[in-house]
Design a protein around this motif. Structure first.
Motif, PDB file in Angstrom:
ATOM      1  N   TRP A  55      -5.023  -3.031  -1.600  1.00 47.31           N
ATOM      2  CA  TRP A  55      -4.086  -3.819  -0.795  1.00 47.31           C
ATOM      3  C   TRP A  55      -4.474  -3.808   0.675  1.00 47.31           C
ATOM      4  N   LEU A  56      -4.949  -2.670   1.170  1.00 48.64           N
ATOM      5  CA  LEU A  56      -5.345  -2.605   2.579  1.00 48.64           C
ATOM      6  C   LEU A  56      -6.615  -3.399   2.850  1.00 48.64           C
ATOM      7  N   ALA A 102      -3.906   1.361  -3.365  1.00 47.38           N
ATOM      8  CA  ALA A 102      -3.571   1.249  -1.941  1.00 47.38           C
ATOM      9  C   ALA A 102      -4.767   0.730  -1.152  1.00 47.38           C
ATOM     10  N   LYS A 103      -5.960   1.217  -1.482  1.00 46.04           N
ATOM     11  CA  LYS A 103      -7.170   0.728  -0.798  1.00 46.04           C
ATOM     12  C   LYS A 103      -7.362  -0.761  -1.055  1.00 46.04           C
ATOM     13  N   MET A 126      -5.855   8.323   3.074  1.00 49.94           N
ATOM     14  CA  MET A 126      -6.774   8.130   1.951  1.00 49.94           C
ATOM     15  C   MET A 126      -8.125   8.795   2.211  1.00 49.94           C
ATOM     16  N   LEU A 180      -2.477   5.052   7.096  1.00 50.55           N
ATOM     17  CA  LEU A 180      -2.748   4.982   5.654  1.00 50.55           C
ATOM     18  C   LEU A 180      -4.225   5.218   5.351  1.00 50.55           C
ATOM     19  N   PHE A 198      -4.359   5.861  -5.100  1.00 53.73           N
ATOM     20  CA  PHE A 198      -5.139   5.645  -3.891  1.00 53.73           C
ATOM     21  C   PHE A 198      -6.019   4.411  -4.001  1.00 53.73           C
ATOM     22  N   LYS A 247       2.045   1.840  -3.495  1.00 52.88           N
ATOM     23  CA  LYS A 247       0.984   2.419  -4.325  1.00 52.88           C
ATOM     24  C   LYS A 247       0.794   3.910  -4.018  1.00 52.88           C
ATOM     25  N   LEU A 248       0.901   4.272  -2.739  1.00 51.54           N
ATOM     26  CA  LEU A 248       0.740   5.678  -2.370  1.00 51.54           C
ATOM     27  C   LEU A 248       1.878   6.541  -2.912  1.00 51.54           C
ATOM     28  N   ALA A 266       0.837  -1.203   0.000  1.00 53.57           N
ATOM     29  CA  ALA A 266       0.000   0.000   0.000  1.00 53.57           C
ATOM     30  C   ALA A 266       0.874   1.257   0.000  1.00 53.57           C
ATOM     31  N   PHE A 267       1.975   1.243   0.753  1.00 52.07           N
ATOM     32  CA  PHE A 267       2.898   2.381   0.729  1.00 52.07           C
ATOM     33  C   PHE A 267       3.480   2.582  -0.667  1.00 52.07           C
TER      34      PHE A 267
END
Length: 171
Positions: free
Chosen positions: A68-69, A65-66, A94, A90, A62, A56-57, A53-54
């Motif tokens: 992956w989270l 990252a969402k 977002m 994170l 975004f 991707k950020l 996610a980091f």
């Protein structure tokens, strides 16, 4: 994603298998298995989905990252305390684009759980100061900006702090 206990058990089994291989005169296999046990140990302390996610950020993705989270289903069992802090950090970053009230909750939770780096803590407090300023809580925003100044040792947030202080004068 594996539970954090499963990662430690896997690392322990790899170390035991490595020692057994060394005792059994298969030294190369044993060394390889012991070195291989470093992967689950590393992933115990640094969750793979938070790392992705980091990444991707960094690319301003975004949605990625969402995604992956979203793989982290139960943070209390899957993550250690600092990782839970970074998960909330994170999510706060977002959500700060769309929903400031939810973002504020996540940033406060991240600060409560703890963040490893001073810069991350400074960014979380800077975002909280922005939320406080938007909700007309000038004293809270001023205190948070003072904390951000202390945490920002490299001066990377100096410009943002100055902008927020200028905006606070208008309130």
């Amino acid at each position: 994603m594996f539970n954090k206990i499963i990662k430690l058990i896997l690392a322990g089994l790899l170390i035991v298998a490595g020692v057994w291989q060394i005792i059994d005169k298969e030294i190369g296999n044993g060394i390889f298995l012991i070195l291989l046990s470093a992967i689950p140990i590393f992933l115990y302390f640094k969750n793979e989905f938070i790392l992705l996610a980091f990444l991707k950020l960094r690319k301003q993705d975004f949605e990625g990252a969402k995604k992956w989270l979203a793989y982290i289903k139960n943070p209390e069992t899957a993550l250690v305390r600092k990782q839970q802090g970074y998960l909330n950090y994170l999510q706060g970053i977002m959500l700060s684009q769309t929903n400031l009230i939810q973002a504020e909750k996540h940033f406060k939770k991240a600060i409560e759980l703890g963040l490893s780096m001073d810069m991350d803590l400074a960014v979380a407090k800077l975002n909280l100061a922005g939320v406080a300023m938007s909700r007309r809580r000038k004293l809270e925003a001023t205190n948070l900006l003072a904390e951000v100044k202390k945490l920002d040792k490299q001066g990377m947030l100096k410009e943002q702090v100055a902008m927020m202080k200028e905006q606070m004068k208008k309130i």
